[in-house]
Design a protein around this motif. Structure first.
Motif, PDB file in Angstrom:
ATOM      1  N   ILE A 139       0.694  -1.170  -0.055  1.00 47.29           N
ATOM      2  CA  ILE A 139      -0.017  -0.032   0.027  1.00 47.29           C
ATOM      3  C   ILE A 139       0.864   1.184   0.024  1.00 47.29           C
ATOM      4  O   ILE A 139       0.567   2.281  -0.776  1.00 47.29           O
ATOM      5  CB  ILE A 139      -0.993   0.075   1.267  1.00 47.29           C
ATOM      6  N   ARG A 140       1.985   1.127   0.737  1.00 47.66           N
ATOM      7  CA  ARG A 140       2.936   2.364   0.800  1.00 47.66           C
ATOM      8  C   ARG A 140       3.503   2.588  -0.663  1.00 47.66           C
ATOM      9  O   ARG A 140       3.580   3.722  -0.985  1.00 47.66           O
ATOM     10  CB  ARG A 140       3.954   2.160   1.769  1.00 47.66           C
ATOM     11  N   GLU A 141       3.917   1.712  -1.409  1.00 48.24           N
ATOM     12  CA  GLU A 141       4.390   1.933  -2.524  1.00 48.24           C
ATOM     13  C   GLU A 141       3.497   2.234  -3.897  1.00 48.24           C
ATOM     14  O   GLU A 141       3.880   3.139  -4.333  1.00 48.24           O
ATOM     15  CB  GLU A 141       5.059   0.451  -3.089  1.00 48.24           C
ATOM     16  N   ASP A 142       2.416   1.641  -3.737  1.00 44.84           N
ATOM     17  CA  ASP A 142       1.362   1.867  -4.870  1.00 44.84           C
ATOM     18  C   ASP A 142       0.023   1.274  -4.354  1.00 44.84           C
ATOM     19  O   ASP A 142      -0.183   0.229  -4.448  1.00 44.84           O
ATOM     20  CB  ASP A 142       1.725   1.233  -6.248  1.00 44.84           C
TER      21      ASP A 142
ATOM     22  N   MET B 225      -4.638  -5.804  -6.803  1.00 41.42           N
ATOM     23  CA  MET B 225      -3.982  -7.297  -6.184  1.00 41.42           C
ATOM     24  C   MET B 225      -5.045  -7.995  -5.494  1.00 41.42           C
ATOM     25  O   MET B 225      -4.580  -9.064  -4.953  1.00 41.42           O
ATOM     26  CB  MET B 225      -2.539  -7.180  -5.853  1.00 41.42           C
ATOM     27  N   GLY B 226      -6.149  -7.331  -5.077  1.00 45.51           N
ATOM     28  CA  GLY B 226      -6.866  -7.739  -3.863  1.00 45.51           C
ATOM     29  C   GLY B 226      -6.687  -7.533  -2.518  1.00 45.51           C
ATOM     30  O   GLY B 226      -7.408  -8.093  -1.761  1.00 45.51           O
ATOM     31  N   ILE B 227      -5.943  -6.299  -2.410  1.00 42.53           N
ATOM     32  CA  ILE B 227      -5.704  -6.044  -0.898  1.00 42.53           C
ATOM     33  C   ILE B 227      -6.605  -5.048  -0.614  1.00 42.53           C
ATOM     34  O   ILE B 227      -6.975  -4.044  -1.245  1.00 42.53           O
ATOM     35  CB  ILE B 227      -4.104  -5.593  -0.638  1.00 42.53           C
ATOM     36  N   ASN B 228      -7.154  -5.210   0.658  1.00 46.83           N
ATOM     37  CA  ASN B 228      -8.340  -4.227   1.161  1.00 46.83           C
ATOM     38  C   ASN B 228      -7.552  -3.195   1.617  1.00 46.83           C
ATOM     39  O   ASN B 228      -7.013  -3.312   3.186  1.00 46.83           O
ATOM     40  CB  ASN B 228      -9.168  -4.977   2.215  1.00 46.83           C
ATOM     41  N   GLY B 229      -7.397  -1.981   1.000  1.00 45.66           N
ATOM     42  CA  GLY B 229      -6.439  -1.043   1.564  1.00 45.66           C
ATOM     43  C   GLY B 229      -7.042  -0.283   2.759  1.00 45.66           C
ATOM     44  O   GLY B 229      -6.334  -0.056   3.682  1.00 45.66           O
ATOM     45  N   PHE B 230      -8.312  -0.032   2.837  1.00 46.32           N
ATOM     46  CA  PHE B 230      -8.866   0.968   3.846  1.00 46.32           C
ATOM     47  C   PHE B 230      -9.068  -0.181   5.231  1.00 46.32           C
ATOM     48  O   PHE B 230      -8.361   0.588   6.295  1.00 46.32           O
ATOM     49  CB  PHE B 230     -10.386   1.191   3.470  1.00 46.32           C
ATOM     50  N   ARG B 231      -9.218  -1.206   5.082  1.00 51.10           N
ATOM     51  CA  ARG B 231      -9.174  -2.329   6.390  1.00 51.10           C
ATOM     52  C   ARG B 231      -7.743  -2.207   6.826  1.00 51.10           C
ATOM     53  O   ARG B 231      -7.502  -2.162   8.066  1.00 51.10           O
ATOM     54  CB  ARG B 231      -9.789  -3.464   6.101  1.00 51.10           C
ATOM     55  N   LEU B 232      -6.659  -2.528   6.092  1.00 53.51           N
ATOM     56  CA  LEU B 232      -5.299  -2.411   6.397  1.00 53.51           C
ATOM     57  C   LEU B 232      -4.819  -1.213   6.883  1.00 53.51           C
ATOM     58  O   LEU B 232      -4.190  -1.220   7.850  1.00 53.51           O
ATOM     59  CB  LEU B 232      -4.358  -3.149   5.402  1.00 53.51           C
TER      60      LEU B 232
END
Length: 603
Positions: free
Chosen positions: A451-454, A461-468
Motif C-alpha cells: 500500500i505504501r509503494e502503490d 491485487m486484491g488487498i483491502n487498503g482501507f481495512r489494512l
C-alpha cells in the motif's frame, strides 16, 4: 580505442587527490600529524581551571583532551592500516583512504573547537598552553596528509575533477567490504557483544557529559568517527553478523540497555535515558503508520496524550475527577485501549483520504485533542481534565510490591527512581519492538508495504487498503498509548501543553515524525537512534533553546540532501534514493541476435 583511452585518462585524473602529494609521503604526514595531536593531549592546554574539564594537568588528559586523543588514535590506526601491517588490515576492509580523511576531519574539528572555546571563554589565544598548539598543529598536519591521499574508488568517466567538498561527499559513500572470512560461531557472538558494549559506553559517555562544551566535542568526534567506521566497511561486516545471529543480537542489545542505569551515578542522566526510551517507543509506533503503511500522520502525539490522560485519571491522583485507582496492569490496558479506540474513531472516516489531505486531517485531530483537554475544565465544558492545570500528583507505580518511586539496592548499586522507570520503559520498548518486528514480517506487514509503494496497484491485487490502513492506524495508536501510561507517571503530571504539533521540548508530532525520517523509515533501530539523537541534543544543549527550531530545520534540509534514506536504511530505500551502479548500454553497441529496438530502448 581512442574512446577507451580517454575514459581511462578521465578516471585517472579524477582519482587525483586534492593536495598533490606522493601517496607514501601523504600517509607518512597523516601518521606524523595524528601522532603529534595525540601527544599534545598529554600536555596542558590552558593555565587556569576556569575552563571546564581541568585542562591544566600534564600527563593526564581530561575533558576535550580525551576526545582529541580518541580521534587521533582512530586516525592513526586507519592510516597505519594502509601500510599493510599485519593485524591492522581488518580495520579497513572497504577502503584504505576515505576513513583516514573522515577521522582526520573529526580530530581537526574537535581540536579546533576546543581551541576556539578556550579562547572565547577565557579571553584570547594567550590563554592557550603549548599542549593545545601541539594538538592543533598535529590535527592540521594530519588533515593535510589525509587530503593528499587518493580516493579509494575513481569517479565515473565524464564527471568533473572533485573539489574538497566532492571528495568528502565521495568519502561518505558506504562501500562494499566484500565477503568476510568465516569465523567460529563463538567468535562472531563475541564480536557482536563487543560491538554493543562499545555502543553502550559511547551512549553512556554522551549522556554523562556534564557541560555543553564537552558534549559538542563529543558530537563532532562521534559523528566523524561513526562515519569513518562505516566508510571503512566495519559496520557492514557487523551488520552481516547481526543478521546471521538475529536472536543473539536482540539479546545483546537489550542486555546492553539493561546495563545503562548501572553506569550512571547522576539521577538526572538516568531520567534522560527514561525519556529517550519513551520518545523512541512512540516513534517506533509512528513507524508502523508512516514507515510501513505510508500514512502521513501529523497529529500522532495526540495518541500519546490519550494514553497518558487515561492512565492519569485511573491511577489514583488526588486531582482525578473519576476518583478510582486501578492496579498497574489495568491502568496500562486502559491507556492502550483508549488510544486504540481513538485511533479507530479518527481513522474510520479519514483514511479514505490520501497524501496531503490525510496529513491535514491528522494535524487537525492533534490540535483538537489539545484544545479539548484544555476546555474540559468545568467552565468551557465538563470538569474532566482540570483544563490547563492538567492532572498533577500522579502517584508512583507499584508492581508486585516493588515501588518504582523509591530507590532500591541491586547488586550493590543504588537504582534511583529514574533508573526504575528506565528499566520499566525498557520492558515496554521490548514489547513494542517485538510487535513491530512480527507485524512487519507478517502477511499484513507485506500488504502495508504494498500500500505504501502503490495503493492503486495493491488494491488491484486484491488487498483491502482501507481495512489494512485502519489496522495500522489502530496499532500505532495503541503503541503510543502504551508509552503514554508510563510517561504520565514519570513526569508526575499531564497537561495539554505537552502534546503540541511543534514545540521546544519533545515529544511532539513534528519531532516524532523527524525521528522516524532521520533514523530510517520501516526499520527497527532507525527510529530508536533518531529519537535518541533528537531528545538528547536539546536536553544537553539547553543554551541553544532559542535557536532550536532553526537548527532543527537546517538539520532536516541537510539530511534530505545528503542522506534521504535516513541513518539506518533498508535495502529498498537505498535502491530508491541512490544509483545502483549499473552501467547503461552504449548507444553504438550492436543489438544481440533476436533483440528488438524496443528492448534496446528499454535497456
Amino acid at each position: 580505442m581512442d574512446k577507451s583511452t580517454d575514459t581511462a585518462k578521465v578516471s585517472t585524473a579524477e582519482a587525483t587527490p586534492i593536495i598533490p602529494l606522493p601517496q607514501a609521503a601523504a600517509r607518512g604526514i597523516t601518521v606524523a600529524g595524528s601522532a603529534l595531536a595525540l601527544i599534545g593531549t598529554f600536555l596542558a592546554w590552558t593555565w587556569t581551571r576556569e575552563f571546564p574539564g581541568n585542562l591544566t594537568v600534564t600527563g593526564y588528559p581530561g575533558g576535550l583532551q580525551v576526545l582529541t586523543l580518541v580521534g587521533s588514535a582512530l586516525t592513526l590506526l586507519f592510516a597505519l592500516s594502509g601500510y599493510g601491517i599485519k593485524g591492522l588490515g581488518w580495520l579497513t576492509p572497504g577502503g584504505k583512504n576515505s576513513p583516514v580523511l573522515l577521522a582526520a576531519l573529526g580530530v581537526f574539528g574537535t581540536t579546533g573547537y576546543a581551541i576556539g572555546a578556550i579562547s572565547q571563554e577565557l579571553g584570547g589565544l594567550v590563554n592557550l598552553e603549548p599542549g593545545a598548539w601541539v594538538s592543533g598543529i598535529g590535527a592540521l598536519v594530519a588533515l593535510i596528509g589525509a587530503l593528499g591521499l587518493p580516493v579509494d574508488q575513481p569517479y565515473g568517466a565524464g564527471e568533473p575533477t572533485p573539489n574538497l567538498w566532492g571528495r568528502i561527499r565521495h568519502s561518505l559513500t558506504a562501500p562494499d567490504p566484500g565477503r568476510a572470512k568465516e569465523l567460529p560461531s563463538w567468535a562472531e557472538i563475541l564480536i557482536i557483544a563487543g560491538g554493543f558494549g562499545v555502543g553502550l559506553y559511547v551512549f553512556a559517555y554522551g549522556i554523562g557529559t556534564e557541560y555543553s562544551e564537552l558534549f559538542i566535542g563529543f558530537l563532532i568526534v562521534a559523528a566523524f568517527g561513526f562515519t569513518a567506521i562505516t566508510r571503512a566497511g566495519l559496520l557492514k561486516r557487523l551488520s552481516a553478523l547481526t543478521a546471521k545471529h538475529r536472536n543473539v543480537t536482540l539479546g545483546a542489545a537489550f542486555a546492553a540497555a539493561i546495563c545503562f542505569p548501572f553506569t550512571q551515578t547522576n539521577d538526572q542522566f538516568a531520567l534522560i535515558g527514561a525519556n529517550i526510551l519513551i520518545f523512541a517507543t512512540v516513534a517506533l509506533g509512528l513507524n508502523v503508520v508512516v514507515g510501513l503503511a505510508g500514512l502521513l500522520d501529523l497529529g500522532y502525539v495526540a495518541f500519546l496524550g490519550v494514553g497518558a490522560y487515561a492512565a492519569a485519571l485511573v491511577s489514583g491522583s488526588p486531582a482525578s475527577t473519576i476518583g478510582v485507582e486501578f492496579p498497574f496492569w489495568a491502568a496500562v490496558l486502559t491507556g492502550a485501549a483508549a488510544s486504540l479506540i481513538f485511533g479507530v474513531v479518527i481513522g474510520a472516516p479519514t483514511l479514505r483520504l490520501r497524501g496531503d489531505y490525510l496529513a491535514i486531517v491528522t494535524l487537525g485531530f492533534g490540535e483538537i485533542f489539545r484544545i479539548t483537554m484544555n476546555n474540559l475544565n468545568g467552565n468551557s465544558g465538563p470538569d474532566v481534565t482540570n483544563g490547563s492545570n492538567g492532572i498533577p500528583q500522579i502517584p508512583d507505580l507499584e508492581i508486585f510490591g516493588f515501588n518504582l518511586g523509591v530507590p532500591h539496592d541491586v547488586l550493590g548499586h543504588e537504582l534511583t527512581r529514574s533508573a526504575n522507570y528506565y528499566l520499566l520503559m525498557l520492558v515496554f520498548t521490548a514489547i513494542v519492538v517485538m510487535v513491530f518486528r512480527r507485524s512487519a514480517e507478517s502477511r499484513i506487514g507485506r500488504a502495508w508495504v504494498a500500500i505504501r509503494e502503490d495503493e492503486t496497484a495493491a488494491t488491484a491485487m486484491g488487498i483491502n487498503g482501507f481495512r489494512l490502513k485502519l489496522l495500522a492506524f489502530a496499532l500505532g495508536a495503541s503503541l503510543a498509548g502504551l508509552a503514554g501510561t508510563v510517561q504520565s507517571h514519570v513526569s508526575y503530571s499531564v497537561t495539554p501543553e505537552q502534546y503540541q504539533f511543534a514545540g521546544s521540548v519533545p515529544p511532539n508530532s513534528a519531532f516524532l515524525l523527524a525521528a522516524v525520517i532521520l533514523g530510517g523509515m520501516g526499520t527497527i533501530s532507525g527510529p530508536l537512534i533518531g529519537a535518541a539523537l533528537l531528545y538528547l541534543i536539546p536536553a544537553k544543549l539547553q543554551f541553544m533553546a532559542e535557536y532550536q527550531l532553526l537548527l532543527f530545520g537546517i538539520a532536516l534540509m541537510l539530511l534530505m540532501r545528503f542522506r534521504p534514506e535516513g541513518l539506518v536504511a533498508d535495502r529498498r530505500k537505498q535502491l530508491e534514493f541512490h544509483e545502483t551502479g549499473q552501467l547503461d548500454v552504449p548507444e553504438d553497441k550492436p543489438l544481440p541476435e533476436g533483440a528488438t529496438g524496443v528492448a534496446k530502448a528499454g535497456a
